[in-house]
Design an enzyme around this catalytic site. Structure first.
Site: not given
Length: 294
Positions: A140, A46, A109, A135
């Site tokens: 996020r 990220t 998403y 992770y």
């Protein structure tokens, strides 16, 4: 055996003014980390703006990193995706480039079920021989891996070995480690919780803070493992103001600004990320000065 123990840096990807990857500056950042005592490099995560790298850039950055580090410390490549096939492609290609492990984020998403998460991560693991660190960063991705699912993956899939835990939910981490029976390598994904997760049996941290303070981040872990609990805790507490400033806007906006303040020339961000608000930049600069790195 853990992929690494101690402080791994979730390293930024520096860009030129025209938006191209700046490999010269990337090499300098890698040397700065190794000189500072960093225990592992986590590339194209990220913080490395992997989501706005093309697949070709993503793999070229990984390849450059492996060659530059040249076996001095482990290199772990971020190869996660919300598309299982894409994650498999990036993982198999990263393996060819000689990385020491993979970091795979929960599918964002899509918001997969726990059954879907197990199938997704198992499919990635089955495509490579490398050790994989999961992770978990629901803030996020909108998707949380439950402790039971993490333990099941680390127990039933040979090369899934641990998790970067960035849920911020200490109770969830406590439950995870109560179920783990030594089968889960735990890494803090939050720089303000390094010491806390080490006390729960953590192996270290995958850190944003380390970009600007590699020695101090390393020392939190090293002192802890050497039995100097007070020394480790003191660095952690002293770093809280800086940790807060590094996350007062979405990562990696502040940390790139911090590196630029240090004249490390991390360059601009790729859209949709934009430059830091002036008031927050002032807050970050003050925190860096108070911590002694400016």
């Amino acid at each position: 055996m853990a992929v690494f123990t101690g402080a791994g840096v979730a390293i930024v990807t520096p860009f030129k003014a025209n938006g191209e990857v700046n490999y010269e500056k990337f090499g300098e950042l890698l040397e700065f980390q190794i000189k500072g005592g960093t225990d592992a490099i986590i590339v194209c995560g990220t913080t490395g703006e992997a989501s706005t790298l093309t697949h070709e850039e993503h793999l070229e950055v990984i390849k450059y990193c492996v060659e530059k580090v040249n076996g001095r410390i482990p290199v772990i490549a971020g190869t996660g995706s919300n598309c299982t096939e894409t994650a498999i492609y990036l993982s198999t290609e990263a393996e060819k480039h000689g990385v020491d492990g993979l970091l795979t984020v929960t599918p964002y998403y899509n918001k997969a079920t726990q059954k879907g998460l197990f199938a997704h991560f198992k499919a990635i693991a089955d495509s490579v021989k490398l050790p994989i660190i999961l992770y978990n960063v629901p803030s996020r991705t909108g998707c949380n891996i439950l402790p039971e699912t993490i333990v099941k993956l680390c127990t039933e899939v040979e090369n899934i070995v641990g998790v970067k835990e960035a849920s911020g939910n200490i109770s969830q981490v406590v439950k995870l480690m109560s179920l783990a029976e030594g089968k889960v390598d735990l890494y803090s994904g939050n720089d303000d919780q390094i010491f806390s997760l080490l006390t729960l049996g953590g192996k270290g941290v995958i850190s944003v803070l380390s970009n600007v303070a590699p020695k101090e981040t390393h020392d939190i872990c090293e002192k802890f493992f050497a039995g100097d609990m007070e020394g480790s805790r003191d660095i952690q507490l002293r770093a809280i103001e800086l940790c807060d400033a590094l996350f007062c806007e979405v990562n990696p906006i502040p940390v790139k600004k911090g590196l630029n303040l240090m004249n490390m020339e991390a360059g601009p961000l790729r859209m949709p990320l934009t430059e830091m608000e002036e008031a927050n930049a002032v807050k970050l600069e003050k925190a860096m000065k108070d911590f002694g790195i400016l």
